[in-house]
Design a protein around this motif. Sequence first.
Motif, PDB file in Angstrom:
ATOM      1  N   VAL A  43       0.838  -1.205   0.000  1.00  0.00           N
ATOM      2  CA  VAL A  43       0.000   0.000   0.000  1.00  0.00           C
ATOM      3  C   VAL A  43       0.868   1.247   0.000  1.00  0.00           C
ATOM      4  CG1 VAL A  43      -1.913  -1.162   1.184  1.00  0.00           C
ATOM      5  CG2 VAL A  43      -0.207   0.079   2.529  1.00  0.00           C
ATOM      6  N   GLU A  44       0.240   2.361  -0.314  1.00  0.00           N
ATOM      7  CA  GLU A  44       0.926   3.652  -0.305  1.00  0.00           C
ATOM      8  C   GLU A  44       1.261   4.027   1.138  1.00  0.00           C
ATOM      9  OE1 GLU A  44       2.184   7.659  -1.538  1.00  0.00           O
ATOM     10  OE2 GLU A  44       0.827   7.176   0.112  1.00  0.00           O
ATOM     11  N   TRP A  45       2.405   4.651   1.344  1.00  0.00           N
ATOM     12  CA  TRP A  45       2.878   4.977   2.700  1.00  0.00           C
ATOM     13  C   TRP A  45       1.787   5.620   3.543  1.00  0.00           C
ATOM     14  CZ3 TRP A  45       6.607   3.499   5.734  1.00  0.00           C
ATOM     15  CH2 TRP A  45       6.930   4.271   6.865  1.00  0.00           C
ATOM     16  N   ARG A  46       1.021   6.531   2.944  1.00  0.00           N
ATOM     17  CA  ARG A  46      -0.013   7.254   3.689  1.00  0.00           C
ATOM     18  C   ARG A  46      -1.168   6.364   4.143  1.00  0.00           C
ATOM     19  NH1 ARG A  46       1.054  12.247  -0.296  1.00  0.00           N
ATOM     20  NH2 ARG A  46       1.997  10.511  -1.403  1.00  0.00           N
ATOM     21  N   GLN A  52       1.900   1.039  11.958  1.00  0.00           N
ATOM     22  CA  GLN A  52       2.447   0.257  10.843  1.00  0.00           C
ATOM     23  C   GLN A  52       3.687   0.928  10.245  1.00  0.00           C
ATOM     24  OE1 GLN A  52      -1.288   0.219   8.691  1.00  0.00           O
ATOM     25  NE2 GLN A  52      -1.521  -1.999   8.983  1.00  0.00           N
ATOM     26  N   ARG A  53       3.673   2.248  10.198  1.00  0.00           N
ATOM     27  CA  ARG A  53       4.848   2.973   9.694  1.00  0.00           C
ATOM     28  C   ARG A  53       6.059   2.675  10.580  1.00  0.00           C
ATOM     29  NH1 ARG A  53       1.986   8.873   8.203  1.00  0.00           N
ATOM     30  NH2 ARG A  53       0.241   7.871   7.143  1.00  0.00           N
ATOM     31  N   LYS A  54       5.819   2.707  11.877  1.00  0.00           N
ATOM     32  CA  LYS A  54       6.919   2.427  12.820  1.00  0.00           C
ATOM     33  C   LYS A  54       7.409   0.989  12.660  1.00  0.00           C
ATOM     34  CE  LYS A  54       8.426   3.132  17.588  1.00  0.00           C
ATOM     35  NZ  LYS A  54       9.438   2.109  17.436  1.00  0.00           N
ATOM     36  N   GLN A  55       6.467   0.070  12.460  1.00  0.00           N
ATOM     37  CA  GLN A  55       6.863  -1.336  12.282  1.00  0.00           C
ATOM     38  C   GLN A  55       7.763  -1.499  11.053  1.00  0.00           C
ATOM     39  OE1 GLN A  55       2.952  -3.094  12.243  1.00  0.00           O
ATOM     40  NE2 GLN A  55       2.952  -3.491  14.457  1.00  0.00           N
ATOM     41  N   TYR A  56       7.401  -0.790   9.993  1.00  0.00           N
ATOM     42  CA  TYR A  56       8.220  -0.883   8.781  1.00  0.00           C
ATOM     43  C   TYR A  56       9.617  -0.309   9.027  1.00  0.00           C
ATOM     44  CZ  TYR A  56      10.036  -0.466   4.109  1.00  0.00           C
ATOM     45  OH  TYR A  56      10.856  -0.586   3.020  1.00  0.00           O
ATOM     46  N   LEU A  57       9.671   0.901   9.603  1.00  0.00           N
ATOM     47  CA  LEU A  57      10.968   1.556   9.838  1.00  0.00           C
ATOM     48  C   LEU A  57      11.829   0.728  10.797  1.00  0.00           C
ATOM     49  CD1 LEU A  57       9.611   5.210  10.124  1.00  0.00           C
ATOM     50  CD2 LEU A  57      10.953   4.273   8.218  1.00  0.00           C
ATOM     51  N   GLY A 119      10.640  -9.964  10.959  1.00  0.00           N
ATOM     52  CA  GLY A 119       9.305 -10.042  11.534  1.00  0.00           C
ATOM     53  C   GLY A 119       8.300  -9.028  11.022  1.00  0.00           C
ATOM     54  N   TYR A 120       8.611  -8.373   9.909  1.00  0.00           N
ATOM     55  CA  TYR A 120       7.647  -7.433   9.349  1.00  0.00           C
ATOM     56  C   TYR A 120       6.503  -8.226   8.718  1.00  0.00           C
ATOM     57  CZ  TYR A 120       5.673  -3.666   6.543  1.00  0.00           C
ATOM     58  OH  TYR A 120       4.815  -2.753   5.985  1.00  0.00           O
ATOM     59  N   THR A 121       5.283  -7.810   8.979  1.00  0.00           N
ATOM     60  CA  THR A 121       4.161  -8.631   8.513  1.00  0.00           C
ATOM     61  C   THR A 121       3.415  -8.029   7.327  1.00  0.00           C
ATOM     62  OG1 THR A 121       2.758  -7.572  10.169  1.00  0.00           O
ATOM     63  CG2 THR A 121       3.752  -9.688  10.770  1.00  0.00           C
ATOM     64  N   GLY A 122       3.730  -6.801   6.956  1.00  0.00           N
ATOM     65  CA  GLY A 122       3.025  -6.162   5.848  1.00  0.00           C
ATOM     66  C   GLY A 122       3.719  -6.388   4.516  1.00  0.00           C
ATOM     67  N   GLY A 123       3.198  -5.712   3.484  1.00  0.00           N
ATOM     68  CA  GLY A 123       3.859  -5.683   2.188  1.00  0.00           C
ATOM     69  C   GLY A 123       4.793  -4.486   2.122  1.00  0.00           C
ATOM     70  N   GLN A 124       5.680  -4.505   1.146  1.00  0.00           N
ATOM     71  CA  GLN A 124       6.580  -3.368   0.935  1.00  0.00           C
ATOM     72  C   GLN A 124       5.747  -2.124   0.570  1.00  0.00           C
ATOM     73  OE1 GLN A 124       9.973  -2.660   1.030  1.00  0.00           O
ATOM     74  NE2 GLN A 124       9.258  -0.631   0.444  1.00  0.00           N
ATOM     75  N   PRO A 125       5.745  -1.086   1.397  1.00  0.00           N
ATOM     76  CA  PRO A 125       4.973   0.101   1.014  1.00  0.00           C
ATOM     77  C   PRO A 125       5.612   0.828  -0.174  1.00  0.00           C
ATOM     78  CG  PRO A 125       6.126   0.469   3.098  1.00  0.00           C
ATOM     79  CD  PRO A 125       6.403  -0.944   2.703  1.00  0.00           C
ATOM     80  N   TYR A 126       4.819   1.634  -0.849  1.00  0.00           N
ATOM     81  CA  TYR A 126       5.354   2.441  -1.960  1.00  0.00           C
ATOM     82  C   TYR A 126       5.048   3.908  -1.702  1.00  0.00           C
ATOM     83  CZ  TYR A 126       0.500   2.189  -3.729  1.00  0.00           C
ATOM     84  OH  TYR A 126      -0.859   2.259  -3.855  1.00  0.00           O
TER      85      TYR A 126
END
Length: 346
Positions: A43-46, A52-57, A119-126
Amino acid sequence: MRFSRILELGCILAGLFSGAAARPQDELVTENSSACKNPPKRVEWRQLSTTQRKQYLDAVLCLTKKNATSGITGAVNRFDDHQAVHSSQTPSIHWVGHFILWHRYFVATYEKALRTECGYTGGQPYWDWSLDAQPANLSSTKAYSTAIFDPTTGFGGNGDYMQPSVEQNPLNITGNTGGGCVKTGPFIPSAFTVNYPTPDCLRRDFIPWIINSFADPKLVANVLAQKDYTSFARAIENVPSFDQPNIHGSGHFGIGGVLGTIGSAAESPGDPLFYLHHANLDRILWTWQQKDLQTRLNQVGGPITPFDYSGKNVTLDFQINMGRLAGNATLKNLLNTTGGTLCYTY
Ligand SMILES: [Cu+2]
C-alpha cells in the motif's frame, strides 16, 4: 552524470556475480500460483497507520543489525547486502529490457528479508510521488512536506546545504538544496550508516524542480498508455538527460539531487526510500499489466545491452540474478507478482 560515472566501476564488479548458481526450488516453481498463499498487499505509505509505519521503519533498522551474507566486500549488514548487489550489477540493469523486472525482483527480495528475517508482517509500502508533485509550480517544496519525510513517523528530511564542486556535478544540475547528512528521523548518523561502498552518513539533496516535473502525473499516464512491454520499459527510463523528465529519475534526483545517496547509482539503495520509490515504479508496471493480463504476463522486450535499441533483445527465458540474495530467475517468472517466484500484490 553520477549514474554513468559509476557504471565503469560497476562493470568490473558485475562479472563477479554472473555465475551465481540458481537454487533448486526456483527451477521447479514456474507459474504455479498455488506456491503463493496470502500474498502481502503493498500500500501507499499514507495508507499505513502510524503504528504500521513504525513497524516498517523498525524492520529496516533490524536488517542493519544482521550480518551480511552477500559476500561483497564493504557490505557489513543485510541492508548493505541489497545495496551492494544492486551496485555490482548497475552497468547491466539500467536502460535495458530487463530494467523494470530486475528491480521488481530486487524489491521483492528486500521485502522478503524484512518479513522473514525481521518479523515485518506487511507488504513493501510504496511512495506515489505523483500525488505530491506540483508540475504547475516547479519551485514548490510541497512534495517534501508529505508524510513520508516526517521527522518522527517517516524517513526524515533533507541534509544541510552543501555547494557541489564541479567534479561532483559534471552535468551541472541546478537547484540543489541539501547534500549534508539527514538530520531527522530514524536514519540519522547516530543510528544508521551507509556502509557500502565506503562508510558515510545517509545524505539527501532535494531538488524541487526535478520532483515537480519528473513525478508529473501526466508522465505516469504516458507510461501507462504504452502499447507493449518494450515501449513501456523504455518510457519509464526515457533517456539519461535532465532536459527530458523521466519518472524513474523523480525519486532518484528529486530526493538525491547532486550529492544525495539515492541520486548515485552505486549508493542509491543505501537510502531506505529507494525501496518505496522503486515499489511505486513496480506498481505502475503492475497497473499497466492489469489492463491486458493475458498478453502482459507473457511479453518482454528491449535491449540486453544498455541503450542498444537496435541490437539483441531480452526474451522470456532471459535469466537475471540477485547474487547470493536469492535464486536466479527468468523474466518469464517475474511477470506475475503472485506466480510463485514472487508473491505480493497491490
Ligand atoms: Cu537501479
